[in-house]
Write an enzyme that holds these catalytic residues in place. Structure first.
Site, mmCIF file in Angstrom:
data_model
loop_
_atom_site.group_PDB
_atom_site.id
_atom_site.type_symbol
_atom_site.label_atom_id
_atom_site.label_comp_id
_atom_site.label_asym_id
_atom_site.label_seq_id
_atom_site.Cartn_x
_atom_site.Cartn_y
_atom_site.Cartn_z
ATOM 1 N N ASP A 77 0.827 -1.208 0.000
ATOM 2 C CA ASP A 77 0.000 0.000 0.000
ATOM 3 C C ASP A 77 0.859 1.255 0.000
ATOM 4 O OD1 ASP A 77 -2.076 1.780 0.193
ATOM 5 O OD2 ASP A 77 -2.492 1.393 2.308
ATOM 6 N N ASP A 273 -2.052 5.202 -5.769
ATOM 7 C CA ASP A 273 -2.313 4.386 -4.586
ATOM 8 C C ASP A 273 -2.400 2.907 -4.950
ATOM 9 O OD1 ASP A 273 -3.044 3.363 -2.151
ATOM 10 O OD2 ASP A 273 -5.099 4.071 -2.239
#
Length: 419
Positions: A77, A273
Site C-alpha cells: 500500500d 495508490d
C-alpha cells in the site's frame, strides 16, 4: 490508502560483515548484513507479487518476518506508511488471515522514539505508556488497525545476491476493523513516504536508496521493488511530486484526456495508490467521464448491462465479450496530463485495459468508480487497474513519480543484466 525494465548490475559498494546465522549449520548457509552507515548503496530488494485486479480484486507480496523467519502475505500500500501484522495477542476483533497470527517479541518501540512520534499527529505525549508506542491507523474505506509498535527482523534478498537481515519497526495489530475492500491477508505493507514506511526504514539503515516501485501484470502477479538499480532512468517518464500535498504520492493537479482530446475535466488532485484495486474520481470528474463514455457509445450496438453487478456500470454487446479486442471499436484510451514545470506537461496514458475489464458474464465494465461516494472527498486516486503493465516508480530522493511500459511478468533477478 485502502479503498490493494532494465536491471543495472552494480558492484558491492560497502564492505560486508557477518551477522548471526539463522540456519542450523553455519557451514551450509551464511546470512549477511550490511553495516549501518547511513549511506545508500547500489542495490535493491525485489519481491514477487501475486493476485490480480479481477476477479480477486487485490495484489499481495510475501515477506518473511521474525526469528526464525516466517512468511506473511501483505497488501502493498503506497497510500499508507505503517507495516502491520495481525498479532497473536488478546484480540478485540481478529480478522481471517492465511497464516498463523504473528507472534510478537518483547522488543517494544518506546513512546519517545521518533518513529512513534511520526505516527501521531499534533501533540504527542508519553504520559500513560512511556515504554511502548500505541498506534491506530485508519484507511479511506473505513477500515482500521489498532496495536503496538515493535522491533523485529525481516529477511530480504538484495539484487547483488546478498541476503540481509534488516531490523524494522512494525505494528502488532490486535484490533482490526475491516473496511468494504478488506481482503483476507496477514496485514499491510506500508510503502508510503513517512518515517515508518518500510522503504524509509531500509534507507535509513543504508541498505537502499529511498525509492519504491511496482509492476502489476494485467495477467496477474508482477513484482514490487525497493531501491533504484533495476531500471534505466533514461526510459522513465516522470513528473515532480506535489510540494503542496505531501502526505501521499501525488503529482498535484491533473486533467483528463479522452481519445487524445481534452475533456475540460481538470484541476483534479491526483494520488497514486497501490492499495486501491480500482481508480476513483471525485463526483464531478466521474460524472463528466461517464458522460464522455456514454456519448461515445451512442448509436453503437452496445447497451448497459443492468443485470451485471460486477461494477456500477457495465455494457453488453450482441454477443458476450471475451477480450479487450472485442471492445476496442467502442471505447477510447484515457490519459491524465500533469504539469511538469514551466510550460511542460507529462501524460500518464491509460489504455482500455487500464480502465475497463471483461466480467464473468461477458460484459465490459468501467473500472473507474465514484470516489466521493466512498469518502475520498475531492481526491482522485489512480489504482492498480490503471497501473497495470507499467513500472511505476516513486523516487523520494528526486521527489518524482515516474512510469514506463514494462513486462511485469518477468521480475528482475540478481544474476541477470536485463529483462
Amino acid at each position: 490508502m485502502k479503498s490493494g525494465v532494465i536491471l543495472v548490475f552494480c558492484l558491492l559498494c560497502l564492505s560486508l560483515s557477518v551477522s548471526p546465522s539463522w540456519g542450523s549449520d553455519d557451514r551450509r548457509q551464511k546470512w549477511w548484513k550490511w553495516p549501518s552507515t547511513g549511506k545508500s548503496i547500489c542495490s535493491s530488494v525485489v519481491l514477487p507479487l501475486y493476485g490480480n485486479v479481477y476477479p480477486q480484486g487485490f495484489y499481495y507480496a510475501q515477506i518473511h518476518i521474525g526469528h526464525p523467519p516466517r512468511p506473511y502475505f501483505l497488501d502493498p500500500d503506497t497510500g499508507s506508511d505503517l507495516t502491520w501484522l495481525q498479532c497473536d495477542a488478546p484480540c478485540v476483533r481478529c480478522t481471517q488471515a492465511p497464516h498463523p497470527y504473528y507472534k510478537p517479541n518483547n522488543d517494544l518501540v518506546p513512546c519517545k522514539d521518533p518513529l512513534c512520534a511520526s505516527l501521531h499527529s499534533g501533540d504527542h505525549r508519553c504520559d500513560d505508556e512511556p515504554d511502548q508506542c500505541d498506534y491506530e491507523v485508519e484507511y479511506a474505506d473505513g477500515g482500521s488497525s489498532l496495536g503496538v509498535l515493535i522491533n523485529d527482523v525481516s529477511l530480504l534478498n538484495l539484487t547483488t545476491g546478498v541476503r540481509v537481515v534488516a531490523r524494522l519497526a512494525i505494528g502488532c495489530g490486535y484490533d482490526q476493523i475491516p473496511g468494504p475492500s478488506y481482503q483476507p491477508l496477514d496485514g499491510v505493507l506500508g510503502l508510503g513516504k513517512g518515517k515508518t514506511g518500510i522503504v524509509s526504514q531500509l534507507h535509513s539503515q543504508g541498505l537502499i536508496r529511498n525509492v519504491v516501485g511496482h509492476c502489476f501484470s494485467s495477467r496477474g502477479g508482477g513484482f514490487l521493488f525497493f531501491g533504484d538499480d533495476i531500471y534505466d532512468p533514461s526510459r522513465i517518464i516522470s513528473t515532480p511530486m506535489s510540494r503542496d500535498y505531501t502526505k501521499h504520492y501525488s503529482p498535484g493537479y491533473g486533467e483528463i484526456i479522452y481519445g487524445g482530446k481534452a475533456t475540460g475535466l481538470k484541476n483534479l488532485l491526483v494520488i497514486f495508490d497501490s492499495g486501491s484495486s480500482y481508480t476513483y474520481l471525485s463526483s464531478k470528474a466521474y460524472e463528466g467521464l461517464l458522460n464522455k463514455v456514454t456519448e461515445e457509445l451512442r448509436g453503437k450496438p452496445i447497451q448497459e448491462a443492468l443485470d451485471d453487478e460486477t461494477l456500477p456500470f457495465c455494457w453488453k454487446g450482441r454477443r458476450p465479450f471475451r477480450s479487450m479486442r472485442d471492445v476496442k471499436m467502442y471505447f477510447k484510451p484515457l490519459a491524465l496530463s500533469f504539469s511538469s514545470g514551466w510550460r511542460s506537461k507529462t501524460q500518464f496514458e491509460i489504455p482500455l485495459e487500464g480502465y475497463l475489464l471483461i466480467s464473468a458474464k461477458g460484459s465490459v465494465c468501467l473500472g473507474v468508480l465514484n470516489g466521493t461516494e466512498v469518502g475520498l472527498q475531492n481526491f482522485n486516486v489512480i489504482g492498480d487497474i490503471s497501473m497495470q503493465d507499467k513500472m511505476v516508480i516513486y523516487d523520494n530522493e528526486k521527489q518524482t513519480i515516474g512510469w514506463t511500459p514494462a513486462n511485469c511478468d518477468r521480475p528482475p533477478r540478481s544474476d541477470t543484466m536485463t529483462i
